[in-house]
Design an enzyme around this catalytic site. Structure first.
Site, mmCIF file in Angstrom:
data_model
loop_
_atom_site.group_PDB
_atom_site.id
_atom_site.type_symbol
_atom_site.label_atom_id
_atom_site.label_comp_id
_atom_site.label_asym_id
_atom_site.label_seq_id
_atom_site.Cartn_x
_atom_site.Cartn_y
_atom_site.Cartn_z
ATOM 1 N N GLU A 158 19.177 -11.610 18.991
ATOM 2 C CA GLU A 158 20.589 -11.216 19.092
ATOM 3 C C GLU A 158 21.419 -12.175 19.939
ATOM 4 O OE1 GLU A 158 20.160 -7.278 20.574
ATOM 5 O OE2 GLU A 158 19.999 -7.889 22.650
ATOM 6 N N SER A 159 20.769 -13.087 20.633
ATOM 7 C CA SER A 159 21.504 -14.115 21.370
ATOM 8 C C SER A 159 22.199 -15.085 20.421
ATOM 9 C CB SER A 159 20.541 -14.884 22.274
ATOM 10 O OG SER A 159 19.475 -15.403 21.504
#
Lengths: 273, 268
Positions: free
Chosen positions: B63-64
């Site tokens: 999700e980064s």
């Protein structure tokens, strides 16, 4: 037009008691030195915003700088809980902490709306969860074309947006690369902005995936080498995983935390110049 | 999560723990060439194990903003530099959620949590005492609500005990099948929801009609009574109860090599 400042001058000038302040960074390029300077200048009653409040937010909260936290995931990544954050929420220590809680998708879109000059953002999110019951900045909106019901989140426009980047040039243009999270949106959504950088260079060389913020979009730039430690700055230094582990031990205990606060921050030298 | 349940089961020459079985089972459920939205801890371990065994073309999405990360060691956080260095593309956080997750481009979402109920709903927010005055404040939602909603399917991986497998959640952070039946469809959630729940006791799958999680496979050395005793609701058991294949020598050795690349234990 961005102006080059010392970190302490920039924080003194830009961050006031009671302000809404976002120090963003998604694991990478976290503006830790700027957070420590806010603690050192004993700012109070801040509304702190961050998608992923981690160690530096735990420190700001434990130091009593914040009365409210707007966030979507509060933890010590790879380690566990934030004990100062938990102590503030569960036992109001050192001061009560109000929370405004979102999901990552919701927070990211709140910054996007803020950066876009829109009052809210639309997303598919939160449906069926308990979050909208507790968070006023989550509502629903009907699509004017299909009638579909979607989530709406209000724009987030901090008084101050603070990020860390790898480089600025002498004019104050900024470049960051690697994982850049929601930092561009944070600067563009904020009324005032501060970018701390690893170094000032004569000329910015374009990098793959690099994000450039032109000088006229940034209020102030401060050169703070190592300013993202213990997080990392791609191309400069690695993440100090031991620090995150050690923070777990320091932060579990109020006295140990207070000692850390006194010796490492309040009585320490001013920020690196 | 609490310390692992060490079953210490042995099959042939291979000794393995219930946690290792759980990680291997999770890895096996990831198809080669598919895209997987990965959280840190066990999901990341399982996804990296799959990529080193049967699924070399598994696409790991963190999700980064790292799409197609190929770390040569287990990352400690979802934003480690190794993920950005090895990714096909690194995008912003608004982009990862809006352009990649939200339209349903990602086949599999991997979720864990502090509590799960019989319809696969998950709590990662608060335990006990109510939201305003919780007994335990947990990290919160992160990416989970929208992963649960928008991935084509969800795998839940959690250690099974009566504190984690509960009749009623203290807070609904992420939706599985809501109140059961066709509730998920009525809510308008587009992905299929939690199709498999992998635990240290075996595998649970939703009943096709009621969507109640049902024990369909037992882990090696685990019996039905143990699984029932570790569940906070009256656990249904499939008529034809299967059993999990123990980890192969290769799966175990690759898993242990991977774990050795990270000094630290898994996060909650």
């Amino acid at each position: 037009m961005s102006r080059t400042r010392q970190l302490d001058e920039a924080v003194a000038e830009l961050v006031g008691d009671g302000d809404v302040v976002a120090l963003e960074g998604f694991t990478h390029l976290i503006p830790v030195a700027a957070g420590h300077e806010i603690i050192r200048q004993r700012r109070r009653d801040l509304t702190l915003c961050r998608m992923t409040p981690d160690v530096v937010y735990d420190q700001l909260i434990g130091a009593g700088c914040a009365s409210k936290l707007v966030f979507s995931w509060g933890g010590n990544p790879g380690v566990g809980s934030l004990h100062r954050f938990r102590d503030a929420i569960q036992r109001s220590w050192p001061v009560p902490l109000e929370i405004e809680e979102h999901s990552h998708a919701g927070m990211a879109n709140r910054y996007v709306a803020g950066a876009s000059g829109l009052p809210f953002a639309v997303l598919r999110g939160y449906t069926g969860t308990d979050l909208p019951k507790h968070t006023d900045s989550i509502k629903t909106v009907s699509c004017p074309f299909t009638g579909e019901e979607l989530a709406a989140v209000s724009a987030l426009n901090p008084d101050v947006g603070i990020i860390h980047a790898q480089q600025a040039d002498k004019q104050g243009n900024v470049q960051m690369w690697g994982i850049t999270g929601v930092q561009k949106e944070t600067v563009l959504a904020a009324k005032r902005s501060l970018v701390t950088v690893e170094e000032t260079v004569d000329e910015l060389v374009p990098r793959p995936g690099g994000v450039v913020l032109p000088k006229w979009a940034v209020t102030a730039v401060a050169e703070v080498p190592g300013g993202a430690r213990p997080s990392y700055a791609q191309g400069y230094y690695e993440r100090d995983n031991d620090y995150y582990q050690q923070w777990d031990l320091i932060s579990r205990d109020r006295e140990k935390f207070q000692q850390w606060l006194d010796t490492e921050i309040l009585d320490a030298e001013r920020s690196p110049r | 999560m609490t310390a692992s349940v060490s079953a210490g089961t042995s099959t042939g020459d291979a000794e393995f723990t219930a946690d290792e079985m759980m990680t291997v089972a999770a890895a096996r459920s990831l198809g080669d060439g598919t895209a997987c939205f990965v959280g840190i801890g066990l999901p990341s371990t399982a996804a990296n194990l799959a990529r080193r065994t049967h699924a070399p073309d598994l696409v790991l999405i963190y999700e980064s903003g790292t799409l197609g990360a190929k770390p040569d060691q287990l990352p400690l956080s979802i934003g480690d530099g190794i993920l950005a260095d090895t990714a096909d593309s690194v995008v912003s956080v608004p982009e990862i959620f809006n352009y990649w997750l939200q339209p349903g481009r990602v086949e599999t979402g991997f979720l864990g949590g502090a509590q799960v109920d019989k319809y696969g709903n998950i709590n990662t927010t608060v335990i006990g005492g109510g939201y305003e005055d919780p007994k335990v404040r947990l990290p919160g939602a992160g990416g989970a609500p929208e992963i649960a909603a928008s991935c084509q399917q969800v795998l839940i991986v959690m250690r099974q005990n009566t504190r984690s497998f509960v009749e009623t959640l203290d807070f609904v952070t992420s939706v599985g099948y809501g109140s059961g039946g066709d509730d998920r469809e009525r809510l308008g959630l587009r992905g299929a929801g939690p199709v498999t729940v992998i635990t240290d006791m075996g595998v649970l799958e939703p009943d096709p009609d009621t969507r109640e999680l049902t024990l369909t496979r037992l882990g090696p050395g685990v019996d039905v009574e143990q699984a029932r005793a570790a569940t906070g609701w009256d656990l249904r058991v499939a008529d034809e109860l299967g059993s999990q294949h123990p980890p192969t020598e290769t799966e175990l050795s690759v898993l242990r090599e991977l774990k050795a690349t990270i000094e630290n234990g898994e996060s909650t």
